[in-house]
Structure formats: C-alpha cells, structure tokens
Write a protein that holds these residues in place. Sequence first.
Motif, PDB file in Angstrom:
ATOM      1  N   ALA A  22       0.833  -1.201   0.000  1.00  0.00           N
ATOM      2  CA  ALA A  22       0.000   0.000   0.000  1.00  0.00           C
ATOM      3  C   ALA A  22       0.868   1.253   0.000  1.00  0.00           C
ATOM      4  CB  ALA A  22      -0.910  -0.002   1.223  1.00  0.00           C
ATOM      5  N   GLU A  23       0.414   2.295  -0.694  1.00  0.00           N
ATOM      6  CA  GLU A  23       1.130   3.568  -0.704  1.00  0.00           C
ATOM      7  C   GLU A  23       1.160   4.189   0.691  1.00  0.00           C
ATOM      8  OE1 GLU A  23       3.114   6.937  -2.306  1.00  0.00           O
ATOM      9  OE2 GLU A  23       2.643   5.035  -3.273  1.00  0.00           O
ATOM     10  N   SER A  24       0.066   4.039   1.419  1.00  0.00           N
ATOM     11  CA  SER A  24      -0.025   4.552   2.778  1.00  0.00           C
ATOM     12  C   SER A  24      -1.097   3.786   3.527  1.00  0.00           C
ATOM     13  CB  SER A  24      -0.345   6.053   2.789  1.00  0.00           C
ATOM     14  OG  SER A  24      -1.619   6.288   2.210  1.00  0.00           O
ATOM     15  N   VAL A  25      -1.055   3.876   4.853  1.00  0.00           N
ATOM     16  CA  VAL A  25      -2.034   3.194   5.690  1.00  0.00           C
ATOM     17  C   VAL A  25      -2.090   3.907   7.029  1.00  0.00           C
ATOM     18  CG1 VAL A  25      -0.399   1.556   6.718  1.00  0.00           C
ATOM     19  CG2 VAL A  25      -2.801   0.913   6.492  1.00  0.00           C
ATOM     20  N   GLN A  26      -3.227   3.846   7.693  1.00  0.00           N
ATOM     21  CA  GLN A  26      -3.324   4.417   9.028  1.00  0.00           C
ATOM     22  C   GLN A  26      -4.350   3.641   9.840  1.00  0.00           C
ATOM     23  OE1 GLN A  26      -4.162   8.526   8.280  1.00  0.00           O
ATOM     24  NE2 GLN A  26      -6.344   8.194   7.979  1.00  0.00           N
ATOM     25  N   ALA A  27      -4.193   3.700  11.154  1.00  0.00           N
ATOM     26  CA  ALA A  27      -5.079   2.962  12.047  1.00  0.00           C
ATOM     27  C   ALA A  27      -5.136   3.673  13.387  1.00  0.00           C
ATOM     28  CB  ALA A  27      -4.580   1.531  12.246  1.00  0.00           C
ATOM     29  N   GLY A  28      -6.270   3.503  14.075  1.00  0.00           N
ATOM     30  CA  GLY A  28      -6.356   3.968  15.447  1.00  0.00           C
ATOM     31  C   GLY A  28      -7.396   5.038  15.675  1.00  0.00           C
ATOM     32  N   PRO A  29      -7.587   5.326  16.973  1.00  0.00           N
ATOM     33  CA  PRO A  29      -6.854   4.728  18.095  1.00  0.00           C
ATOM     34  C   PRO A  29      -7.071   3.216  18.182  1.00  0.00           C
ATOM     35  CG  PRO A  29      -8.054   6.687  18.814  1.00  0.00           C
ATOM     36  CD  PRO A  29      -8.543   6.346  17.450  1.00  0.00           C
ATOM     37  N   VAL A  30      -5.990   2.502  18.448  1.00  0.00           N
ATOM     38  CA  VAL A  30      -6.045   1.046  18.496  1.00  0.00           C
ATOM     39  C   VAL A  30      -6.246   0.586  19.933  1.00  0.00           C
ATOM     40  CG1 VAL A  30      -4.585   0.822  16.450  1.00  0.00           C
ATOM     41  CG2 VAL A  30      -3.541   0.800  18.724  1.00  0.00           C
ATOM     42  N   GLY A  46      -2.901  -2.754  28.896  1.00  0.00           N
ATOM     43  CA  GLY A  46      -2.203  -1.922  29.850  1.00  0.00           C
ATOM     44  C   GLY A  46      -2.579  -0.470  29.640  1.00  0.00           C
ATOM     45  N   ALA A  47      -1.779   0.435  30.194  1.00  0.00           N
ATOM     46  CA  ALA A  47      -2.103   1.861  30.131  1.00  0.00           C
ATOM     47  C   ALA A  47      -0.901   2.666  29.648  1.00  0.00           C
ATOM     48  CB  ALA A  47      -2.536   2.352  31.506  1.00  0.00           C
ATOM     49  N   LEU A  48      -1.173   3.659  28.824  1.00  0.00           N
ATOM     50  CA  LEU A  48      -0.140   4.573  28.356  1.00  0.00           C
ATOM     51  C   LEU A  48       0.260   5.485  29.510  1.00  0.00           C
ATOM     52  CD1 LEU A  48       1.477   5.698  25.940  1.00  0.00           C
ATOM     53  CD2 LEU A  48      -0.460   7.216  25.495  1.00  0.00           C
ATOM     54  N   ALA A 100       4.710   6.585  11.843  1.00  0.00           N
ATOM     55  CA  ALA A 100       4.525   7.451  13.011  1.00  0.00           C
ATOM     56  C   ALA A 100       3.527   6.791  13.944  1.00  0.00           C
ATOM     57  CB  ALA A 100       4.031   8.827  12.593  1.00  0.00           C
ATOM     58  N   PHE A 101       4.011   6.391  15.135  1.00  0.00           N
ATOM     59  CA  PHE A 101       3.131   5.948  16.212  1.00  0.00           C
ATOM     60  C   PHE A 101       2.896   7.176  17.094  1.00  0.00           C
ATOM     61  CE2 PHE A 101       5.451   2.165  14.934  1.00  0.00           C
ATOM     62  CZ  PHE A 101       4.528   1.121  15.020  1.00  0.00           C
ATOM     63  N   ARG A 102       1.663   7.681  17.119  1.00  0.00           N
ATOM     64  CA  ARG A 102       1.368   8.908  17.866  1.00  0.00           C
ATOM     65  C   ARG A 102       0.712   8.542  19.193  1.00  0.00           C
ATOM     66  NH1 ARG A 102       2.687  12.480  13.932  1.00  0.00           N
ATOM     67  NH2 ARG A 102       2.214  11.819  11.781  1.00  0.00           N
ATOM     68  N   LEU A 103       1.352   8.984  20.279  1.00  0.00           N
ATOM     69  CA  LEU A 103       0.879   8.703  21.631  1.00  0.00           C
ATOM     70  C   LEU A 103       0.211   9.959  22.175  1.00  0.00           C
ATOM     71  CD1 LEU A 103       3.046   6.531  20.985  1.00  0.00           C
ATOM     72  CD2 LEU A 103       3.766   6.660  23.354  1.00  0.00           C
ATOM     73  N   ARG A 104      -1.107   9.910  22.286  1.00  0.00           N
ATOM     74  CA  ARG A 104      -1.894  11.072  22.686  1.00  0.00           C
ATOM     75  C   ARG A 104      -2.814  10.713  23.852  1.00  0.00           C
ATOM     76  NH1 ARG A 104       1.537  12.678  19.722  1.00  0.00           N
ATOM     77  NH2 ARG A 104       1.297  13.907  17.804  1.00  0.00           N
ATOM     78  N   ASP A 105      -3.472  11.732  24.410  1.00  0.00           N
ATOM     79  CA  ASP A 105      -4.436  11.468  25.478  1.00  0.00           C
ATOM     80  C   ASP A 105      -5.541  10.533  24.997  1.00  0.00           C
ATOM     81  OD1 ASP A 105      -3.018  13.128  27.149  1.00  0.00           O
ATOM     82  OD2 ASP A 105      -4.322  14.864  26.849  1.00  0.00           O
ATOM     83  N   GLU A 106      -5.884  10.622  23.715  1.00  0.00           N
ATOM     84  CA  GLU A 106      -6.956   9.801  23.166  1.00  0.00           C
ATOM     85  C   GLU A 106      -6.533   8.363  22.919  1.00  0.00           C
ATOM     86  OE1 GLU A 106      -5.842  12.651  20.948  1.00  0.00           O
ATOM     87  OE2 GLU A 106      -6.664  13.710  22.689  1.00  0.00           O
ATOM     88  N   GLY A 107      -5.231   8.086  22.959  1.00  0.00           N
ATOM     89  CA  GLY A 107      -4.736   6.744  22.726  1.00  0.00           C
ATOM     90  C   GLY A 107      -3.580   6.728  21.749  1.00  0.00           C
ATOM     91  N   VAL A 108      -3.411   5.611  21.060  1.00  0.00           N
ATOM     92  CA  VAL A 108      -2.300   5.413  20.131  1.00  0.00           C
ATOM     93  C   VAL A 108      -2.848   5.242  18.718  1.00  0.00           C
ATOM     94  CG1 VAL A 108      -0.366   3.924  19.495  1.00  0.00           C
ATOM     95  CG2 VAL A 108      -0.869   4.346  21.914  1.00  0.00           C
ATOM     96  N   THR A 109      -2.322   6.026  17.793  1.00  0.00           N
ATOM     97  CA  THR A 109      -2.655   5.868  16.384  1.00  0.00           C
ATOM     98  C   THR A 109      -1.384   5.548  15.606  1.00  0.00           C
ATOM     99  OG1 THR A 109      -2.347   8.218  15.861  1.00  0.00           O
ATOM    100  CG2 THR A 109      -4.555   7.514  16.565  1.00  0.00           C
ATOM    101  N   HIS A 110      -1.551   5.054  14.404  1.00  0.00           N
ATOM    102  CA  HIS A 110      -0.405   4.695  13.559  1.00  0.00           C
ATOM    103  C   HIS A 110      -0.643   5.177  12.139  1.00  0.00           C
ATOM    104  CE1 HIS A 110       1.914   2.043  10.800  1.00  0.00           C
ATOM    105  NE2 HIS A 110       2.858   2.263  11.696  1.00  0.00           N
TER     106      HIS A 110
END
Length: 506
Positions: A55-63, A67-69, A104-114
């Motif tokens: 795939a040219e690009s892909v994204q997912a989340g919040p997954v 446990g807890a961030l 990019a794994f983004r760690l935010r208050d809302e959770g983790v996205t990729h």
Amino acid sequence: MKETEMTSQTGSSPHAADFKPPFDLSGHWDGEGIRAAFQNARHQPWTLGYRSFDAESVQAGPVALQGALPAGLRGTFFRTGPALHDMAGQRYAHRWDGDGLLQAFRLRDEGVTHQARYLRTEKYLREKAAGKRLVSGFGTHVEGSRNLPEPMEEMNAGNINIVPCAGEMLALWEPGSAYRVDPNTLETLGIKTWRDDLKAAAFSAHPRRMPDGTMWNFGCVAAEGLVRVFHVSASGALIDVRSLSIPHSATLHDFAVTSRHLVFLAPPLALSPDRIRGGLPFGAACEWRPSLGLRVVVVDLRDWSEQRFELPASNVFHIGNAWEDDDGVIRLDCMRDDQPRAMLAGWTLMKGEYRHYGGTRMTLITIDTRKGSVDYQTRHDLEGEYPAVAAEEIGQRYRQVVFARRSPQRDPTVPGFDQVASFDVEEGGVDFYEYGADWLVEEHVIASDCNVPGQRWVIGSALDLLEQQTVLSVFDAGALRAGPVMQARLPYALPVGLHGSFVAAD
C-alpha cells in the motif's frame, strides 16, 4: 592495547573471510528468480518481516491497548526502513535496497494511532512512473544503471533513519541527501540542501544531537576515502563543514561525539574498483581486508588534530554513546563482530534463506587521548544490535544502553532478535524482556517522562509472527523484566524496519 574477553568466541561464517555474496550477482540481476525463491520459502513464519508492503499509505487507530499509556509519555515514535522489495515481478537482491516506509506511532491522550507512508524520493517517483526498477542499489545491480554514480543521489532510497531537525523530520540514507518530512502528515517536503555547493552531498544516517541542540554528522565520499563532517545549529542552519581523510571508509555507518572529540570506527571493508567495473553492486564490490584492522580515528574539536589507533579486524555498524572524563579518557560502547555477517545475511534473507553463524556483541572501548592507548572489552554473552541511550545523554556520562538482543536459544534458522535488553556500562548488569521465539524485535529507544524527573521509558516495535501484527510496546526503563506497561497492536503487519526516534509532544 588489550582485550578482556568475558565469554568464549562463537563460530565464524563460512562466507565472511572473502566477503563474497552467497550467489552470483555479476552480469545480470535475476530478480524473478529471487522472488520465486522467496515465494517458495513463505511457509517459514519469519519471512513475514521481509515481504513488501504494497500500500502507498495506511493508518489505524486509536487502536486497542493492553495496559495503560503512561501519563507523562506523549509524543510520536517515528520509524523507517526498507519495505518495497518487489516491483514488476522482480525482487531486490539485498534487504537494504527496498524503498523507505515512514511510520509514526502517535501517543496522545486519546490513545495510540499509527500512520505509514512511503518516502517520495526522486528514485521512488521515477520507478513508480516507469513501473519497474531503474536504479541499482546497495546490493542489487539493475541493468543499465551505474553501480557507483558520483554523487550517489540517484540511488537514494531514504530507508535508514528518521530524526528531528528544527521542527521537521529528516529521512536519511547512507551516501545521499537528507529528505525533509512533515512530522504531522509524513508528507515528503523535498531534499535538504545545507549549502549550494553541497547539493547531493552524503549526509549519513546517524547524526548526533548534543544537549545544546546542535547536531554533528558526517558523510562519506565513497570513491575518494574522504569523510565530510557537518556541524548544524539548533535552528537547522549549517555552522561548518570539514573534510577528513579516512581511506577505505565507504561502509562507515556511525560515529560518536563527546564534549571535546569525534570518534570514528572504520571497518576493514574496502571498495574494489575492479569489482565495480566487473558489474558487481556497491555492497558486493567491497572486500574484507583484515590487514587494515578496525581503524579508530579520534578528532579533537578544539583544533581538529587527529589521533589514530588500530583494533583487531572487526565490523562495527552501530555505536550507542561516548563520553570523556577530565583526564581525556573516552569511553564508548558499540556492537562489534569479527566478520561482516549482517551485510552478508541481507542477500540470503531476500531469498527466504537464513542460517545463524553469530553476530555483533556488546563491546566497550576505552581511548586514553593523553597516553595514546586503546583498550576494549567484549561481552560475548550479549549478542544484539541497535544500541540506544537517552537523547539528553548523547556525549555525556551515562550508564544505560538499550538494544535488541538475540537469545542464545533462538533457532539458528530464524533471523533477528527476540529480546529487548538493557546493559549497565559501568556495573555490567543486564536486564531484559523476552518477547518470545515467534517474534522479530526491532530497535527500541529511550524516552524521558515529561512529568516525573528521572523516569524513563523504553519504547519500540516488534512483529508478532503468530498473530501477524506489528505491536508497539512501552516498558519502564528500570524494569524490563516486569514486561510492557502498555502494548498497542496494529491491525496489520509491517516489514521489519531499521531506525527511528521519539519526539516528545510540545
């Protein structure tokens, strides 16, 4: 010079002495044959990590999280690595040739996205438009393409590292330009030109950012045995560039910086013009010359004077960190092998073949700049790669280095690593977490908590071969054995990458 060997040596690779690829690469590139061999080997679970990401690009989340961030860990973990190995029914000959996939794994208050997206280098765009490979790579000769262009920009796959610089990210390859990347979208912004007369100059994959925000890096001029040293300001402007002569330095991959010195460890891999003229790609045109030894070049930043030492012939790709005391004694850690095994394995992996003959071991090197001496100690029980320290400790005294470790019991027909480990460079203690036999563990890095002084976290990704998912894990840096405090599973598997960095949220 002396060495303290803390455990016994392992066996040598049957190929490494002459540094010959395990199949003929001259004359033509049998990309269809390599692809067919890999397809026939896909019953082996580990091959999942070396398939192309189509795939040219892909994204997912919040997954979903297990446990807890941690509350004080907010930011983005960036990664990159070769991922487009196949095109037009043909497969690259070497693992390091695939086009770079930014993550990019983004760690935010809302959770983790990729998010993942291919770096749009000039090479990538040209080949996508043509629908076939046009350019040779490190270990693949593509007919009609030069194996050693100068500059080597046309081969730039941007697939080795991604690091922050003045509000942007820089996607890095070994002998070519850095590519500017938008950290919020992973959009490719174009080539970074430090100065007009340095267009297409090599800007290597392991720059060192100092506590004051300035950055040091180097770039090799492969055909001339020259190494350019770059000094970049915290605002991303070029402060200075100087040249050093380090013959046969074409495979120089990393270096170290202290408060007063630069340290280069140049392996005895020499580029052979005869092999280049004979049609071999760059990597296969390198000759292993043990008589050169491992050259240690120490540069005094106060006056640019040099000291040069020699250690027994060995290959070093990665250095964790270095620091020096008031007496001018430099201490550094690196991963050292007595043969260039990792480079050789890059060819067999693309065919779905692997046999483990040993690898790099944690090595501590001490350089006394006043006495003019060098010692080293090798921990043969600590086999692994990708050593990393806390970003704020680059060039400073430190104790903890984290790395991906291969356990002694790992199946010799399975490549890669199955543990994340921490090594105390002063006391020699080891802490580790075992992912398991059915995992491929990637590079992990250290991130500091933004709320709790002294609290550090280890963050990294690994490929779960049974579930066929890429998993992001966060550990307490002081308690790896306790296991991850958080894991985030992506709904897909990504090819095994190389390097990356964590950037804390503002």
